[in-house]
Design a protein around this motif. Structure first.
Motif, PDB file in Angstrom:
ATOM      1  N   ALA A 156       0.851  -1.387   0.150  1.00  0.00           N
ATOM      2  CA  ALA A 156      -0.074   0.080   0.002  1.00  0.00           C
ATOM      3  C   ALA A 156       0.825   1.299   0.128  1.00  0.00           C
ATOM      4  O   ALA A 156       0.440   2.177  -0.797  1.00  0.00           O
ATOM      5  CB  ALA A 156      -0.897  -0.055   1.310  1.00  0.00           C
ATOM      6  N   THR A 157       1.862   1.287   0.703  1.00  0.00           N
ATOM      7  CA  THR A 157       2.865   2.211   0.635  1.00  0.00           C
ATOM      8  C   THR A 157       3.550   2.456  -0.685  1.00  0.00           C
ATOM      9  O   THR A 157       3.510   3.800  -1.165  1.00  0.00           O
ATOM     10  CB  THR A 157       4.120   2.080   1.560  1.00  0.00           C
ATOM     11  OG1 THR A 157       3.332   1.678   2.987  1.00  0.00           O
ATOM     12  CG2 THR A 157       4.736   3.373   1.881  1.00  0.00           C
ATOM     13  N   CYS A 158       3.991   1.447  -1.363  1.00  0.00           N
ATOM     14  CA  CYS A 158       4.369   1.786  -2.747  1.00  0.00           C
ATOM     15  C   CYS A 158       3.327   2.394  -3.556  1.00  0.00           C
ATOM     16  O   CYS A 158       3.647   3.136  -4.366  1.00  0.00           O
ATOM     17  CB  CYS A 158       5.001   0.250  -2.966  1.00  0.00           C
ATOM     18  SG  CYS A 158       6.655   0.074  -2.788  1.00  0.00           S
ATOM     19  N   GLU A 159       2.146   1.740  -3.436  1.00  0.00           N
ATOM     20  CA  GLU A 159       1.097   2.154  -4.373  1.00  0.00           C
ATOM     21  C   GLU A 159       0.581   3.594  -4.195  1.00  0.00           C
ATOM     22  O   GLU A 159       0.158   4.316  -5.071  1.00  0.00           O
ATOM     23  CB  GLU A 159      -0.054   1.538  -4.108  1.00  0.00           C
ATOM     24  CG  GLU A 159       0.121  -0.127  -4.757  1.00  0.00           C
ATOM     25  CD  GLU A 159      -1.175  -1.224  -4.506  1.00  0.00           C
ATOM     26  OE1 GLU A 159      -2.019  -0.609  -3.675  1.00  0.00           O
ATOM     27  OE2 GLU A 159      -1.201  -2.194  -4.934  1.00  0.00           O
ATOM     28  N   SER A 160       0.760   4.031  -2.890  1.00  0.00           N
ATOM     29  CA  SER A 160       0.457   5.270  -2.229  1.00  0.00           C
ATOM     30  C   SER A 160       1.515   6.492  -2.916  1.00  0.00           C
ATOM     31  O   SER A 160       1.213   7.726  -2.911  1.00  0.00           O
ATOM     32  CB  SER A 160       0.019   5.460  -0.986  1.00  0.00           C
ATOM     33  OG  SER A 160      -0.894   4.694  -0.746  1.00  0.00           O
ATOM     34  N   ILE A 161       2.580   6.221  -2.867  1.00  0.00           N
ATOM     35  CA  ILE A 161       3.694   7.058  -2.948  1.00  0.00           C
ATOM     36  C   ILE A 161       4.710   6.799  -4.345  1.00  0.00           C
ATOM     37  O   ILE A 161       5.406   5.731  -4.278  1.00  0.00           O
ATOM     38  CB  ILE A 161       4.728   7.083  -1.573  1.00  0.00           C
ATOM     39  CG1 ILE A 161       3.642   7.490  -0.411  1.00  0.00           C
ATOM     40  CG2 ILE A 161       5.877   7.880  -1.977  1.00  0.00           C
ATOM     41  CD1 ILE A 161       4.565   7.423   0.895  1.00  0.00           C
ATOM     42  N   GLU A 162       4.546   7.382  -5.428  1.00  0.00           N
ATOM     43  CA  GLU A 162       4.970   7.008  -6.640  1.00  0.00           C
ATOM     44  C   GLU A 162       6.169   7.004  -6.576  1.00  0.00           C
ATOM     45  O   GLU A 162       6.729   5.857  -7.285  1.00  0.00           O
ATOM     46  CB  GLU A 162       4.458   8.278  -7.468  1.00  0.00           C
ATOM     47  CG  GLU A 162       4.619   7.773  -8.849  1.00  0.00           C
ATOM     48  CD  GLU A 162       4.224   9.026  -9.885  1.00  0.00           C
ATOM     49  OE1 GLU A 162       4.957   8.936 -11.067  1.00  0.00           O
ATOM     50  OE2 GLU A 162       3.262   9.456  -9.633  1.00  0.00           O
ATOM     51  N   GLY A 163       7.197   7.621  -5.971  1.00  0.00           N
ATOM     52  CA  GLY A 163       8.688   7.469  -6.247  1.00  0.00           C
ATOM     53  C   GLY A 163       9.475   6.331  -5.316  1.00  0.00           C
ATOM     54  O   GLY A 163      10.452   6.016  -5.427  1.00  0.00           O
ATOM     55  N   ALA A 164       8.250   5.803  -4.439  1.00  0.00           N
ATOM     56  CA  ALA A 164       8.690   4.589  -3.799  1.00  0.00           C
ATOM     57  C   ALA A 164       8.819   3.404  -4.446  1.00  0.00           C
ATOM     58  O   ALA A 164       7.884   2.805  -4.794  1.00  0.00           O
ATOM     59  CB  ALA A 164       7.939   4.544  -2.492  1.00  0.00           C
ATOM     60  N   ASN A 165       9.970   2.926  -4.642  1.00  0.00           N
ATOM     61  CA  ASN A 165      10.053   1.567  -5.270  1.00  0.00           C
ATOM     62  C   ASN A 165      10.607   0.372  -4.322  1.00  0.00           C
ATOM     63  O   ASN A 165      10.893  -0.815  -4.552  1.00  0.00           O
ATOM     64  CB  ASN A 165      10.792   1.463  -6.541  1.00  0.00           C
ATOM     65  CG  ASN A 165      12.050   2.236  -6.391  1.00  0.00           C
ATOM     66  OD1 ASN A 165      12.562   2.243  -5.370  1.00  0.00           O
ATOM     67  ND2 ASN A 165      12.571   2.636  -7.837  1.00  0.00           N
ATOM     68  N   ARG A 166      10.801   0.642  -3.146  1.00  0.00           N
ATOM     69  CA  ARG A 166      11.143  -0.101  -2.065  1.00  0.00           C
ATOM     70  C   ARG A 166      10.620   0.398  -0.773  1.00  0.00           C
ATOM     71  O   ARG A 166      10.749   1.714  -0.252  1.00  0.00           O
ATOM     72  CB  ARG A 166      12.765  -0.188  -1.816  1.00  0.00           C
ATOM     73  CG  ARG A 166      13.194  -0.978  -0.759  1.00  0.00           C
ATOM     74  CD  ARG A 166      14.857  -1.357  -0.874  1.00  0.00           C
ATOM     75  NE  ARG A 166      15.335  -1.326   0.334  1.00  0.00           N
ATOM     76  CZ  ARG A 166      16.098  -2.528   0.558  1.00  0.00           C
ATOM     77  NH1 ARG A 166      16.513  -3.345  -0.257  1.00  0.00           N
ATOM     78  NH2 ARG A 166      16.699  -2.671   1.752  1.00  0.00           N
ATOM     79  N   THR A 167       9.807  -0.483  -0.011  1.00  0.00           N
ATOM     80  CA  THR A 167       9.304   0.178   1.252  1.00  0.00           C
ATOM     81  C   THR A 167       9.614  -0.962   2.184  1.00  0.00           C
ATOM     82  O   THR A 167       9.650  -2.065   2.195  1.00  0.00           O
ATOM     83  CB  THR A 167       7.589   0.386   1.129  1.00  0.00           C
ATOM     84  OG1 THR A 167       7.091  -0.860   0.789  1.00  0.00           O
ATOM     85  CG2 THR A 167       7.485   1.501   0.305  1.00  0.00           C
ATOM     86  N   SER A 168       9.466  -0.280   3.593  1.00  0.00           N
ATOM     87  CA  SER A 168       9.902  -1.392   4.636  1.00  0.00           C
ATOM     88  C   SER A 168       9.448  -0.790   6.066  1.00  0.00           C
ATOM     89  O   SER A 168       8.978   0.293   6.132  1.00  0.00           O
ATOM     90  CB  SER A 168      11.373  -1.584   5.017  1.00  0.00           C
ATOM     91  OG  SER A 168      12.079  -0.473   4.868  1.00  0.00           O
ATOM     92  N   ILE A 169       9.047  -1.750   6.800  1.00  0.00           N
ATOM     93  CA  ILE A 169       8.619  -1.485   8.441  1.00  0.00           C
ATOM     94  C   ILE A 169       9.745  -1.954   9.329  1.00  0.00           C
ATOM     95  O   ILE A 169      10.123  -3.165   9.207  1.00  0.00           O
ATOM     96  CB  ILE A 169       7.331  -2.333   8.607  1.00  0.00           C
ATOM     97  CG1 ILE A 169       6.333  -1.462   7.460  1.00  0.00           C
ATOM     98  CG2 ILE A 169       6.805  -1.955   9.981  1.00  0.00           C
ATOM     99  CD1 ILE A 169       4.775  -2.116   7.598  1.00  0.00           C
ATOM    100  N   TRP A 170      10.069  -1.313  10.202  1.00  0.00           N
ATOM    101  CA  TRP A 170      11.211  -1.534  11.087  1.00  0.00           C
ATOM    102  C   TRP A 170      10.470  -1.457  12.498  1.00  0.00           C
ATOM    103  O   TRP A 170       9.752  -0.296  12.931  1.00  0.00           O
ATOM    104  CB  TRP A 170      12.252  -0.367  10.920  1.00  0.00           C
ATOM    105  CG  TRP A 170      12.827  -0.543   9.686  1.00  0.00           C
ATOM    106  CD1 TRP A 170      12.438   0.039   8.393  1.00  0.00           C
ATOM    107  CD2 TRP A 170      14.141  -1.206   9.357  1.00  0.00           C
ATOM    108  NE1 TRP A 170      13.338  -0.269   7.206  1.00  0.00           N
ATOM    109  CE2 TRP A 170      14.216  -1.014   7.830  1.00  0.00           C
ATOM    110  CE3 TRP A 170      15.188  -2.132  10.007  1.00  0.00           C
ATOM    111  CZ2 TRP A 170      15.559  -1.442   7.391  1.00  0.00           C
ATOM    112  CZ3 TRP A 170      16.372  -2.185   9.113  1.00  0.00           C
ATOM    113  CH2 TRP A 170      16.387  -2.045   7.888  1.00  0.00           C
TER     114      TRP A 170
END
Length: 164
Positions: free
Chosen positions: A28-42
């Protein structure tokens, strides 16, 4: 349905596994933020001295990974900045004062140029970090990107305890 609404439904579903919730949050984070092509939860650990990756999604390969641990002793500028400001907007992460500490050990090996992070909370205390990264090129983060990341962080914080 928009990605944040879909995420809210997934995160609130009692029969979804934590793994499924984490994967959906990254997607969902990748789909919501166009420039993000890698997302993570820490998850913040050891009295905020370390962060552990609970889930990382690479949009280019559609692969998930987890388990990496980063320590404040190795990256003090980042830890101080994220905990003090609750977010970091670094379109040029390799030259940003709070994130350039990651160059040799994290950014260069992972081809990361831009970073957009937001703190996760539980009971008003920081418990984790939602991270967006741009790989392969710089991303000029917009105010809308920060707003979307804050909304997603709030949804995750409402329904997910990183210690679970």
């Amino acid at each position: 349905m928009d990605p944040i609404t879909d995420l809210t439904i997934t995160m609130s579903h009692p029969n979804k596994s934590n793994t499924d919730k984490l994967k959906q949050a990254c997607i969902a984070t990748c789909e919501s933020i166009e420039g993000a092509n890698r997302t993570s939860i820490w998850r913040l650990r050891d009295n905020n001295q370390k962060i552990e990756c609970l889930m990382c999604f690479d949009r280019q390969t559609h692969e998930f990974s987890f388990g990496q641990i980063l320590s404040k002793s190795d990256f003090p500028e980042y830890f101080d900045a994220i905990l003090e400001n609750e977010h970091i907007v670094a379109s040029d992460a390799r030259n940003h004062p709070s994130t350039e500490c990651f160059n040799a050990d994290y950014f260069i090996p992972n081809d990361i140029y831009s970073l957009l992070d937001y703190i996760l909370h539980q009971d008003f205390s920081p418990t984790g970090i939602l991270c967006c990264e741009s790989m392969g090129s710089f991303c000029q983060w917009q105010e809308q990107d920060s707003t979307s990341l804050r909304k997603i962080s709030n949804v995750i914080s409402m329904f997910f305890t990183p210690d679970e």
